[in-house]
Design a protein around this motif. Structure first.
Motif, mmCIF file in Angstrom:
data_model
loop_
_atom_site.group_PDB
_atom_site.id
_atom_site.type_symbol
_atom_site.label_atom_id
_atom_site.label_comp_id
_atom_site.label_asym_id
_atom_site.label_seq_id
_atom_site.Cartn_x
_atom_site.Cartn_y
_atom_site.Cartn_z
ATOM 1 N N ALA A 29 -6.723 -4.990 6.179
ATOM 2 C CA ALA A 29 -5.617 -5.831 6.641
ATOM 3 C C ALA A 29 -5.362 -6.969 5.656
ATOM 4 N N GLY A 30 -6.437 -7.527 5.124
ATOM 5 C CA GLY A 30 -6.282 -8.602 4.147
ATOM 6 C C GLY A 30 -5.577 -8.140 2.887
ATOM 7 N N GLU A 31 -5.896 -6.924 2.443
ATOM 8 C CA GLU A 31 -5.244 -6.384 1.248
ATOM 9 C C GLU A 31 -3.756 -6.136 1.502
ATOM 10 N N ALA A 32 -3.440 -5.575 2.671
ATOM 11 C CA ALA A 32 -2.030 -5.348 3.009
ATOM 12 C C ALA A 32 -1.295 -6.674 3.156
ATOM 13 N N GLY A 33 -1.965 -7.655 3.758
ATOM 14 C CA GLY A 33 -1.353 -8.970 3.920
ATOM 15 C C GLY A 33 -1.071 -9.642 2.586
ATOM 16 N N ALA A 34 -1.962 -9.440 1.617
ATOM 17 C CA ALA A 34 -1.751 -10.024 0.291
ATOM 18 C C ALA A 34 -0.526 -9.408 -0.383
ATOM 19 N N GLN A 35 -0.352 -8.096 -0.229
ATOM 20 C CA GLN A 35 0.846 -7.443 -0.766
ATOM 21 C C GLN A 35 2.106 -8.009 -0.116
ATOM 22 N N HIS B 98 14.309 -13.816 9.167
ATOM 23 C CA HIS B 98 12.865 -14.041 9.145
ATOM 24 C C HIS B 98 12.183 -12.680 9.187
ATOM 25 N N LEU B 99 11.125 -12.517 8.406
ATOM 26 C CA LEU B 99 10.437 -11.233 8.298
ATOM 27 C C LEU B 99 9.004 -11.357 8.802
ATOM 28 N N THR B 100 8.631 -10.465 9.700
ATOM 29 C CA THR B 100 7.262 -10.409 10.213
ATOM 30 C C THR B 100 6.594 -9.126 9.736
ATOM 31 N N GLY B 101 5.488 -9.272 9.027
ATOM 32 C CA GLY B 101 4.690 -8.121 8.637
ATOM 33 C C GLY B 101 3.712 -7.788 9.752
ATOM 34 N N VAL B 102 3.610 -6.509 10.097
ATOM 35 C CA VAL B 102 2.765 -6.082 11.218
ATOM 36 C C VAL B 102 1.759 -5.044 10.738
ATOM 37 N N PHE B 103 0.492 -5.314 11.003
ATOM 38 C CA PHE B 103 -0.598 -4.408 10.642
ATOM 39 C C PHE B 103 -1.222 -3.881 11.926
ATOM 40 N N LEU B 104 -1.368 -2.558 12.036
ATOM 41 C CA LEU B 104 -1.910 -1.936 13.242
ATOM 42 C C LEU B 104 -3.426 -1.782 13.119
ATOM 43 N N THR B 105 -4.159 -2.509 13.939
ATOM 44 C CA THR B 105 -5.615 -2.431 13.925
ATOM 45 C C THR B 105 -6.101 -1.330 14.872
ATOM 46 N N SER B 106 -7.398 -1.073 14.848
ATOM 47 C CA SER B 106 -7.978 -0.081 15.758
ATOM 48 C C SER B 106 -9.348 -0.555 16.216
ATOM 49 N N GLU B 107 -9.791 -0.004 17.337
ATOM 50 C CA GLU B 107 -11.123 -0.281 17.857
ATOM 51 C C GLU B 107 -11.989 0.958 17.684
ATOM 52 N N TYR B 108 -13.203 0.756 17.212
ATOM 53 C CA TYR B 108 -14.087 1.890 16.915
ATOM 54 C C TYR B 108 -14.333 2.749 18.150
ATOM 55 N N VAL B 109 -14.593 2.130 19.283
ATOM 56 C CA VAL B 109 -14.932 2.874 20.498
ATOM 57 C C VAL B 109 -13.820 3.842 20.864
ATOM 58 N N ARG B 110 -12.585 3.418 20.683
ATOM 59 C CA ARG B 110 -11.464 4.274 21.058
ATOM 60 C C ARG B 110 -11.266 5.419 20.070
ATOM 61 N N GLY C 247 -1.986 2.140 3.045
ATOM 62 C CA GLY C 247 -1.485 3.246 2.238
ATOM 63 C C GLY C 247 -0.797 2.796 0.961
ATOM 64 N N ALA C 248 -0.657 3.742 0.037
ATOM 65 C CA ALA C 248 -0.070 3.434 -1.264
ATOM 66 C C ALA C 248 1.398 3.039 -1.161
ATOM 67 N N ALA C 249 2.109 3.555 -0.153
ATOM 68 C CA ALA C 249 3.543 3.276 -0.022
ATOM 69 C C ALA C 249 3.831 1.928 0.621
ATOM 70 N N SER C 250 2.800 1.257 1.120
ATOM 71 C CA SER C 250 3.013 0.019 1.865
ATOM 72 C C SER C 250 3.591 -1.093 0.994
ATOM 73 N N GLY C 251 3.154 -1.179 -0.256
ATOM 74 C CA GLY C 251 3.653 -2.222 -1.140
ATOM 75 C C GLY C 251 5.142 -2.094 -1.401
ATOM 76 N N LEU C 252 5.613 -0.859 -1.595
ATOM 77 C CA LEU C 252 7.038 -0.624 -1.809
ATOM 78 C C LEU C 252 7.829 -0.970 -0.553
ATOM 79 N N ARG C 253 7.278 -0.632 0.612
ATOM 80 C CA ARG C 253 7.951 -0.958 1.874
ATOM 81 C C ARG C 253 8.024 -2.473 2.071
ATOM 82 N N ALA C 254 6.963 -3.181 1.696
ATOM 83 C CA ALA C 254 6.972 -4.643 1.800
ATOM 84 C C ALA C 254 8.051 -5.241 0.911
ATOM 85 N N GLN C 255 8.180 -4.710 -0.305
ATOM 86 C CA GLN C 255 9.197 -5.219 -1.223
ATOM 87 C C GLN C 255 10.596 -4.940 -0.707
ATOM 88 N N ALA C 256 10.818 -3.722 -0.199
ATOM 89 C CA ALA C 256 12.130 -3.375 0.348
ATOM 90 C C ALA C 256 12.472 -4.264 1.536
#
Length: 278
Positions: free
Chosen positions: A76-82, A33-45, A13-22
């Protein structure tokens, strides 16, 4: 108490970059120590039962599943880069995790093993309708949650703090969890909303704040023609607060369905981040 391990939920989402900075600014300020967490999903579910997929040719099934997996990995890669950019700018120790978001348990396990969770009002797993609300995380994690608005707030947060105080258990829990923030804040105001306009008649709260080295101004607002939530929002604007500390009232099993009225109103519409505890 101090914050040593913080997690922040990030997404496409667009707000994720601001949240990462905050989050990076907050972690740097508190030596965490800061851990960034990205929530993945499975297609079948998300879209069809396994039985439906079994009726399709194997190569089609694999193409569908691989396509979904690739799309999730790209986002996820784009969010991780931010996240990496925000942490590099703050020089904060950090790591990146991808966890399943189709059920809340994986994220809640991380939250329960952290000192603080930074979370938006509502988050969904990537390319999914499954997700979590900040209220759910606060009521179920057992620790404090820094709830961020979608936008229109400026890091860093926690320099000008407003504490919503009513003398209840949840308010006391939030105050105790917030000591690392209050002790570093430039200004602290403690607001009591009551017809009497006074919330510390015996001086116990002021004495406790002083013992922690917190110079706080106590404000009693009688709330004659406004709801408690409206009074809090007005005081936030008048004081120029950048963080609201408050207890979240509710029942964990039903989450937002049984949130208290003030809690529900502030989580839904607070113009600034909320440091909430249950």
């Amino acid at each position: 108490m101090s914050f040593r391990q913080i997690i922040v939920q990030l997404d496409e989402g667009a707000a994720s970059g601001l949240r990462a900075q905050a989050a990076a600014d907050f972690a740097q300020r508190h030596g965490a120590h800061l851990t960034g967490v990205f929530l993945t999903s499975e297609y079948v579910r998300q879209y069809m039962a396994a039985e439906s997929l079994s009726a399709l040719p194997a190569d089609v099934v694999q193409q569908v599943l691989s396509g979904h997996e690739s799309a999730v990995a790209k986002l996820a890669g784009e969010a991780g880069a931010q996240f990496e950019a925000a942490c590099a700018g703050s020089g904060v120790s950090h790591d990146w995790r991808m966890v399943g978001g189709d059920s809340p348990q994986s994220f809640l396990a991380l939250a329960r093993a952290s000192d603080l969770t930074i979370f938006p009002r509502q988050a969904k797993a990537c390319l999914s309708e499954h997700g979590l609300s900040a209220a759910q995380v606060t009521l179920a994690s057992g620790g404090p949650v820094l709830i961020t608005p979608e936008d229109d707030y400026a890091p860093p947060v926690g320099r000008r703090v407003l504490v919503a105080w009513n003398g209840g258990r949840e308010a006391a829990r939030a105050l105790q969890d917030a000591w690392p923030i209050l002790e570093k804040a430039e200004t602290v105001h403690v607001l009591t909303v009551s017809p009497e306009g006074e919330g510390d008649r015996d001086g116990l709260l002021q004495a406790l704040l002083a013992k922690h080295g917190v110079k706080a101004e106590l404000i009693g607002d009688p709330s004659q023609d406004e709801s408690a939530a409206e009074v809090i929002e007005r005081q936030v604007a008048e004081l120029g607060a950048d963080l609201l500390v408050m207890g979240l009232y509710g029942r964990p099993r039903l989450q937002e369905l049984l949130l208290g009225g003030v809690s529900r109103a502030m989580v839904a519409a607070s113009p600034i981040p909320i440091f909430a505890s249950h």
